[in-house]
Design a protein around this motif. Structure first.
Motif, PDB file in Angstrom:
ATOM      1  N   ARG A  69       0.855  -1.184   0.000  1.00  0.00           N
ATOM      2  CA  ARG A  69       0.000   0.000   0.000  1.00  0.00           C
ATOM      3  C   ARG A  69       0.898   1.243   0.000  1.00  0.00           C
ATOM      4  N   TYR A  70       0.549   2.197  -0.865  1.00  0.00           N
ATOM      5  CA  TYR A  70       1.346   3.417  -1.020  1.00  0.00           C
ATOM      6  C   TYR A  70       0.458   4.651  -0.950  1.00  0.00           C
ATOM      7  N   LEU A  71       1.030   5.716  -0.424  1.00  0.00           N
ATOM      8  CA  LEU A  71       0.429   7.036  -0.558  1.00  0.00           C
ATOM      9  C   LEU A  71       1.067   7.641  -1.801  1.00  0.00           C
ATOM     10  N   ILE A  72       0.251   8.046  -2.750  1.00  0.00           N
ATOM     11  CA  ILE A  72       0.734   8.732  -3.941  1.00  0.00           C
ATOM     12  C   ILE A  72       0.198  10.157  -3.880  1.00  0.00           C
ATOM     13  N   ARG A  73       1.092  11.132  -3.920  1.00  0.00           N
ATOM     14  CA  ARG A  73       0.692  12.543  -3.878  1.00  0.00           C
ATOM     15  C   ARG A  73       1.355  13.282  -5.030  1.00  0.00           C
ATOM     16  N   LEU A  74       0.567  14.032  -5.772  1.00  0.00           N
ATOM     17  CA  LEU A  74       1.076  14.902  -6.821  1.00  0.00           C
ATOM     18  C   LEU A  74       0.817  16.338  -6.397  1.00  0.00           C
ATOM     19  N   ARG A  75       1.840  17.179  -6.536  1.00  0.00           N
ATOM     20  CA  ARG A  75       1.701  18.595  -6.193  1.00  0.00           C
ATOM     21  C   ARG A  75       1.957  19.428  -7.446  1.00  0.00           C
ATOM     22  N   PHE A  76       1.206  20.527  -7.538  1.00  0.00           N
ATOM     23  CA  PHE A  76       1.256  21.391  -8.705  1.00  0.00           C
ATOM     24  C   PHE A  76       1.365  22.848  -8.258  1.00  0.00           C
ATOM     25  N   LEU A  77       2.359  23.563  -8.742  1.00  0.00           N
ATOM     26  CA  LEU A  77       2.459  25.010  -8.546  1.00  0.00           C
ATOM     27  C   LEU A  77       2.752  25.613  -9.910  1.00  0.00           C
ATOM     28  N   TYR A  78       1.766  26.269 -10.485  1.00  0.00           N
ATOM     29  CA  TYR A  78       1.909  26.826 -11.826  1.00  0.00           C
ATOM     30  C   TYR A  78       2.983  27.914 -11.853  1.00  0.00           C
ATOM     31  N   GLU A  86      -1.696  31.877 -18.031  1.00  0.00           N
ATOM     32  CA  GLU A  86      -2.920  31.085 -18.172  1.00  0.00           C
ATOM     33  C   GLU A  86      -2.666  29.659 -17.682  1.00  0.00           C
ATOM     34  N   PRO A  87      -2.997  29.364 -16.435  1.00  0.00           N
ATOM     35  CA  PRO A  87      -2.775  27.996 -15.935  1.00  0.00           C
ATOM     36  C   PRO A  87      -3.509  26.976 -16.801  1.00  0.00           C
ATOM     37  N   PRO A  88      -2.854  25.865 -17.125  1.00  0.00           N
ATOM     38  CA  PRO A  88      -3.492  24.844 -17.952  1.00  0.00           C
ATOM     39  C   PRO A  88      -4.528  24.041 -17.171  1.00  0.00           C
ATOM     40  N   GLN A  89      -5.308  23.291 -17.902  1.00  0.00           N
ATOM     41  CA  GLN A  89      -6.292  22.380 -17.329  1.00  0.00           C
ATOM     42  C   GLN A  89      -6.058  21.025 -17.989  1.00  0.00           C
ATOM     43  N   PHE A  90      -5.960  19.952 -17.194  1.00  0.00           N
ATOM     44  CA  PHE A  90      -5.605  18.647 -17.735  1.00  0.00           C
ATOM     45  C   PHE A  90      -6.109  17.538 -16.815  1.00  0.00           C
ATOM     46  N   PRO A 108      -1.866  31.334  -9.712  1.00  0.00           N
ATOM     47  CA  PRO A 108      -0.522  30.821  -9.995  1.00  0.00           C
ATOM     48  C   PRO A 108       0.409  30.791  -8.784  1.00  0.00           C
ATOM     49  N   SER A 109       0.016  31.416  -7.670  1.00  0.00           N
ATOM     50  CA  SER A 109       0.876  31.443  -6.486  1.00  0.00           C
ATOM     51  C   SER A 109       0.519  30.361  -5.469  1.00  0.00           C
ATOM     52  N   VAL A 110      -0.550  29.614  -5.716  1.00  0.00           N
ATOM     53  CA  VAL A 110      -1.026  28.607  -4.763  1.00  0.00           C
ATOM     54  C   VAL A 110      -0.687  27.215  -5.271  1.00  0.00           C
ATOM     55  N   ASP A 111      -0.096  26.395  -4.388  1.00  0.00           N
ATOM     56  CA  ASP A 111       0.157  25.019  -4.798  1.00  0.00           C
ATOM     57  C   ASP A 111      -1.070  24.171  -4.469  1.00  0.00           C
ATOM     58  N   SER A 136      -0.634  22.936 -21.637  1.00  0.00           N
ATOM     59  CA  SER A 136       0.286  21.825 -21.401  1.00  0.00           C
ATOM     60  C   SER A 136       0.225  21.339 -19.959  1.00  0.00           C
ATOM     61  N   PRO A 137       0.012  20.040 -19.746  1.00  0.00           N
ATOM     62  CA  PRO A 137       0.044  19.493 -18.389  1.00  0.00           C
ATOM     63  C   PRO A 137       1.424  19.692 -17.759  1.00  0.00           C
ATOM     64  N   PHE A 138       1.462  19.741 -16.437  1.00  0.00           N
ATOM     65  CA  PHE A 138       2.725  19.862 -15.707  1.00  0.00           C
ATOM     66  C   PHE A 138       2.554  19.241 -14.333  1.00  0.00           C
ATOM     67  N   VAL A 139       3.680  18.935 -13.698  1.00  0.00           N
ATOM     68  CA  VAL A 139       3.663  18.471 -12.312  1.00  0.00           C
ATOM     69  C   VAL A 139       4.920  19.014 -11.635  1.00  0.00           C
ATOM     70  N   SER A 140       4.762  19.437 -10.397  1.00  0.00           N
ATOM     71  CA  SER A 140       5.892  19.963  -9.627  1.00  0.00           C
ATOM     72  C   SER A 140       6.555  18.875  -8.799  1.00  0.00           C
ATOM     73  N   VAL A 141       5.748  18.043  -8.146  1.00  0.00           N
ATOM     74  CA  VAL A 141       6.271  17.035  -7.225  1.00  0.00           C
ATOM     75  C   VAL A 141       5.424  15.769  -7.328  1.00  0.00           C
ATOM     76  N   ILE A 142       6.093  14.624  -7.344  1.00  0.00           N
ATOM     77  CA  ILE A 142       5.410  13.341  -7.197  1.00  0.00           C
ATOM     78  C   ILE A 142       6.006  12.680  -5.958  1.00  0.00           C
TER      79      ILE A 142
END
Length: 177
Positions: A69-78, A86-90, A108-111, A136-142
């Motif tokens: 069992r894993y915790l998977i967390r994705l974080r995004f900061l545009y 223009e923050p993307p939507q994906f 754009p300042s909120v993660d 364009s999709p993006f990711v800051s942290v996985i």
């Protein structure tokens, strides 16, 4: 982060590594200076965007392997990394299953983050960011963290975390495995 580099967060003790060995493609970037303030989590200052192709996937191979069992967390900061304002939507998929539809970060300042408790049925985990024609999709942290297999029993699939709340504590509680 540049390939081969690591960073240990002083608050959590979590070690972050470059995503270069987990994904083919994408473009490394940095948030704009105006959003990179003192106190910002260092791992949020950089990101990977995917201006090419519709579906771009990470392949995570946790050393503990399947049936854990894993915790998977994705974080995004545009952070206006692309200077478009223009923050993307994906969409985000876990393998072939839609995990989160229409991720959109209007400020754009909120993660922003999404997370899931996942019982891995195989030795690898595919996380895919899908371009829906709205930038364009993006990711800051996985983040991928091993959890005790007895947590959330008898759960035999994944559990999407919608909200996290503290009931009575005045401090953050974290545990690193």
């Amino acid at each position: 982060m540049p390939e081969g580099s690591t960073y240990t967060d002083k608050t959590t003790g979590i070690t972050y590594v470059s995503d270069a060995g987990f994904v083919d493609g994408g473009v490394s970037g940095e948030i704009s200076a105006e959003y990179n303030y003192d106190g910002l989590d260092l791992q949020l200052a950089t990101l990977r965007s995917f201006p090419h192709y519709t579906r771009n996937c990470y392949t995570l191979r946790p050393k503990q392997g399947k049936n854990n069992r894993y915790l998977i967390r994705l974080r995004f900061l545009y952070g206006n990394y692309d200077s478009k304002g223009e923050p993307p939507q994906f969409d985000v998929y876990l393998g072939s299953d839609l995990w989160f539809k229409d991720i959109y970060i209007p400020d754009p300042s909120v993660d922003y983050y999404i997370e899931m408790i996942h019982l891995a049925p195989s030795d690898y985990i595919h996380l895919c960011l899908v371009n829906t024609g709205k930038g364009s999709p993006f990711v800051s942290v996985i983040e991928l963290r091993l959890l005790d297999i007895n947590m959330y029993e008898p759960l035999s699939t994944s559990l999407d975390v919608l909200h996290r709340a503290s009931y009575g504590l005045n401090e953050r509680v974290r545990s690193a495995f």
